[in-house]
Motif scaffolding. Structure first.
Motif, short mmCIF file in Angstrom:
data_model
loop_
_atom_site.label_atom_id
_atom_site.label_comp_id
_atom_site.label_asym_id
_atom_site.label_seq_id
_atom_site.Cartn_x
_atom_site.Cartn_y
_atom_site.Cartn_z
N ARG A 45 25.77 13.48 28.87
CA ARG A 45 25.15 12.30 29.47
C ARG A 45 24.95 12.40 30.98
N PRO A 46 25.94 12.93 31.73
CA PRO A 46 25.74 13.01 33.18
C PRO A 46 24.51 13.84 33.58
N TYR A 47 24.16 14.85 32.78
CA TYR A 47 22.97 15.65 33.10
C TYR A 47 21.70 14.81 32.96
N TYR A 48 21.64 14.06 31.87
CA TYR A 48 20.48 13.18 31.65
C TYR A 48 20.38 12.17 32.79
N GLN A 49 21.53 11.61 33.15
CA GLN A 49 21.52 10.58 34.20
C GLN A 49 21.11 11.16 35.54
N ALA A 50 21.54 12.39 35.82
CA ALA A 50 21.15 13.03 37.08
C ALA A 50 19.63 13.24 37.12
N ASP A 51 19.06 13.73 36.02
CA ASP A 51 17.61 13.94 35.97
C ASP A 51 16.87 12.60 36.14
N ALA A 52 17.40 11.56 35.50
CA ALA A 52 16.77 10.23 35.60
C ALA A 52 16.81 9.72 37.04
N ARG A 53 17.93 9.89 37.72
CA ARG A 53 18.02 9.42 39.12
C ARG A 53 17.02 10.15 40.00
N VAL A 84 10.27 12.30 29.94
CA VAL A 84 10.74 12.25 28.55
C VAL A 84 12.19 12.69 28.49
N GLN A 85 13.04 11.85 27.94
CA GLN A 85 14.47 12.17 27.80
C GLN A 85 14.99 11.54 26.53
N ASP A 86 15.64 12.31 25.69
CA ASP A 86 16.29 11.75 24.51
C ASP A 86 17.79 11.77 24.73
N TYR A 87 18.33 10.59 25.03
CA TYR A 87 19.76 10.49 25.31
C TYR A 87 20.55 10.69 24.02
N PRO A 88 21.59 11.52 24.09
CA PRO A 88 22.42 11.67 22.89
C PRO A 88 23.17 10.36 22.61
N PRO A 89 23.53 10.12 21.35
CA PRO A 89 24.29 8.90 21.05
C PRO A 89 25.66 8.94 21.73
N PRO A 90 26.27 7.76 21.90
CA PRO A 90 27.53 7.66 22.65
C PRO A 90 28.61 8.67 22.21
N ILE A 149 4.38 4.42 42.52
CA ILE A 149 3.57 4.22 41.32
C ILE A 149 4.47 3.76 40.19
N PRO A 150 3.90 3.04 39.20
CA PRO A 150 4.71 2.61 38.06
C PRO A 150 5.32 3.82 37.36
N ALA A 151 6.58 3.68 36.99
CA ALA A 151 7.27 4.81 36.36
C ALA A 151 7.98 4.35 35.10
N ALA A 152 8.05 5.26 34.14
CA ALA A 152 8.74 4.98 32.88
C ALA A 152 9.49 6.21 32.43
N ILE A 153 10.59 5.99 31.72
CA ILE A 153 11.28 7.07 31.03
C ILE A 153 11.17 6.76 29.54
N CYS A 154 10.68 7.72 28.77
CA CYS A 154 10.56 7.49 27.34
C CYS A 154 11.35 8.52 26.56
N SER A 155 11.83 8.11 25.40
CA SER A 155 12.47 9.05 24.49
C SER A 155 11.40 9.60 23.54
N GLY A 156 11.60 10.83 23.08
CA GLY A 156 10.67 11.40 22.10
C GLY A 156 10.76 10.65 20.79
#
Lengths: 455, 455
Positions: B392-400, B380-386, B411-418
């Motif tokens: 943003r780099p922190y979110y991207q690091a966690d996603a990678r 679960v990640q809620d990306y801040p607006p532009p 296994i199938p993987a997904a990232i969802c926003s709250g």
């Protein structure tokens, strides 16, 4: 809440001066507050001098020029109780305790949290274990992350035991703009019911969105909700803990005993709190209640320009326990005067594409359909994106006809898109200006109407 | 489907020439097709000469230069059967019949619809009572409204008995780009199962989204779904008619007998069709299945940076019947090596803000948590607006870190926003490029995973 603590909560929410105590988080929060609209004094506090750049800063509580009304506290957890004691002795008003690692950790933390409580005395303390406090009325933001919100004169207040949740609700694209965002966290000193109690009479607060893991004082909560509702201010609660796993999680998240879920549900039903299950439904339900007001019951009249939407609406409403009473014979006769041959008379009503954009005829259709009396009216419209704007005038004509008919029927009205993203910000603003709630998504809209119909 | 009709369906879906027959709707559709990428011939047909501007046009079927592969038919309903007969005699391939007012009207229309069927012979006919056909592979669009889509090499096909629904799914902001959009309407000649049957082997089709009011030929449908699934192409169905009112609506909308809902549910469960209840869930489930593939079961591992998300995930998953198996003792020990003191070891796992942006440590955390074996992984990640991009780099690091760990776990993987809107298009594209599904909304994500776990 003692009178002394209440007075200190007033200082925290309308401060003349704010101290930001701690390292990077405090420095960021101080800079963000200084860059905004806050008119009072801003001071930094860190044992190392010069950490706060151009903001006047001090290396000890004793050195502060006077007793601060508000303090953002982001110091190492073991330092929290002694610093709180110094602040109390200095005469500080309220504290937002960003530092975490208390009751939510178990044994060791529970002990430290008790020290925090003992040190606090009659001060107003939010947290510990919170993101902070945002105040869009005065700009007194105590918040260590970018928030991007803008000042408002009034709006719903968000009180949340989850900092992350409040953070991501702030960036909604649903025209919900909060007046206050308050992190409740572990509720060691002040709890959700205290903030609600204090803000229930605040004219800048138009509604409440609550994320609750536990309530500490049910009678105080019920009384505060009652005062808010008496003033026409709705309360929407996202209460976690329906599942055993969520209940267990609340204990480790904020040290909360989530309690028997059926008990909470009964309480909410009885005192008129609208309960929702996801962040988007909290926003949709707040939007409906603050813009259009509460439906008096579950009898809904709905309009679409699509047979598919009628079928989906029927299924969604059935799941939510909403009722689509069919038009009586007189209404059917009235509708047949205006509807094209290919239309089927019913509720929900597919008024069909030949009437699309025919504002005057549609107003007669909507008025006739609403004549028997319903608790709420809903129109489904998926606005094309701006780059496909040539059909926009038709959508707008249908919306105007609907808004006039619903206003004459004096019932809460909403326009929802079938797909959440198909209702742009400009359209949202237009609808809100007319007292019609923009709702996003056909399933979301029916769930919000159901949640709102508790009065 | 007879071999002759199948050959004509091929002509309709990959035409060398298209006739647009009728007034304003036909003129608009012809102009839109001409402005796009279609490489074949475009002709207009209207008794009045000159209605199609620069597009070559004719005043009768007999005058057409040759037998058209595809025809967009938007003539008055009484004219439909005779024009179809003329087209058949001319040797036309397939027809998209936009004209409405047939079986869905009852008596009179039922009779006219039978005339249409008799006139059609072995031609391929979509509709009547449809918006049209969009073909993003060849640009052969027969569609009388702005659609705004762009050419693709492959993508899911949407087959819908509701034109409006297909229209508004096209403008989604979820990176779901369709290969074909086919209106099934009244299914007088071709039905949902025929299109599915024909496209099941088309390499440009990566999945199917179906909006169904009724199926006419269950064995053909089941066989076509089986062929699609054998090729790894998922089928997601939004089937209206769970409520009595929706079932009754389907009859007047497209003249469909919606049938016993429990029968459809049993069919879908048995043959592996993912069933959903709203337009957004159709898109979310298609996204999950076409990007990440089907979960083998309901055992989910989830990660967040928020205790509130953990509690909400637990409640949402409980409602959907998903299972969060807790980590075994060895996994707990492994996790404790990397997690900060304030973190609680569990599933869902709140890895806590101190680890936010620590890519290498997080990859170890995620890998350790996934080691026992799950059916799917969710972050679960809620990306801040532009405009609030500095985090943003922190979110991207966690996603990678998450994407690498999930890839290793196969296994199938997904990232969802709250909150649904907190996952921007750029992030969606990055995730899709890595085979990770971007899902929008915590309730939507759990519902999509549940719907997808039918295999």
């Amino acid at each position: 809440m003692t009178p002394a603590r209440r007075a200190n909560l007033r200082r925290l929410l309308a401060p003349r001066h704010i101290v930001f105590a701690g390292g990077d988080s405090a420095v960021f929060a101080a800079g963000q507050c200084a860059a905004g609209d806050f008119k009072g004094e801003i001071w930094g506090l860190n044992p190392q001098p010069g950490r706060f750049g151009a903001i006047p800063s001090y290396t000890s509580v004793a050195e502060l020029p006077e007793a601060p009304d508000a303090v953002f506290l982001a110091v190492p957890r073991q330092r929290v109780p002694p610093v709180i004691k110094e602040l109390r002795e200095k005469g500080a008003g309220g504290i937002v305790c960003y530092s975490a690692g208390f009751g939510e950790l178990g044994d060791d933390g529970v002990h430290l949290e008790q020290e925090l409580i003992d040190a606090c005395g009659d001060m107003a303390l939010a947290g510990p274990n919170v993101f902070g406090l945002l105040n869009y009325i005065t700009g007194a933001h105590l918040w260590p992350f970018s928030h991007g919100g803008t000042p408002v004169e009034q709006g719903p207040a968000l009180i949340s035991q989850s900092g992350m949740l409040s953070g991501y609700l702030l960036t909604n694209r649903r025209s919900v703009r909060f007046s206050y965002v308050i992190g409740a966290g572990n509720q060691s000193v002040l709890g959700v019911e205290d903030y609600l109690d204090y803000l229930a009479d605040d004219p800048s607060v138009t509604g409440f969105g609550l994320y609750i893991e536990t309530l500490r004082d049910i009678p105080q909560f019920a009384a505060a909700v009652g005062r808010a509702l008496d003033r026409g201010v709705p309360v929407v609660a996202l209460k976690a803990g329906q599942s055993d796993l969520a209940a267990q999680t609340a204990l480790t998240h904020t040290g909360s005993l989530a309690g028997q879920d059926t008990f909470y549900q009964a309480l909410f039903d009885r005192i008129g709190v609208a309960r929702v299950s996801t962040p988007s439904l909290m926003l949709e339900t707040l939007q409906l209640l603050t813009t259009a007001g509460p439906p008096k019951g579950r009898r809904l009249a709905a309009f679409t320009c699509s047979g598919g939407d009628v079928a989906m609406l029927a299924d969604c409403a059935d799941r939510e326990g909403l009722i689509f009473d069919p038009p009586d014979e007189a209404t059917q006769r009235a509708l047949r005067q205006w509807l094209p041959e290919i239309a089927t008379v019913g509720n929900p009503l597919d008024y069909t594409t030949p009437l699309w954009g025919h504002e005057d005829t549609l107003e007669k259709v909507f008025a006739a359909a609403l004549a028997p009396g319903y608790d709420a009216a809903l129109l489904v419209q998926d606005y094309p994106p701006p780059e496909l704007g040539e059909d926009r005038p038709y959508y707008q004509a249908d919306a105007r006809a609907f808004m006039r008919a619903a206003a004459k029927a004096s019932i809460p009205a909403a326009i929802c898109s079938g797909l959440p993203e198909n209702l742009d910000i400009e359209t949202q603003q237009t609808l809100i200006g007319q007292g019609v709630a923009p709702l996003q998504g056909i399933g979301e809209a029916t769930a919000a109407i159901r949640a709102a119909a508790v009065f």
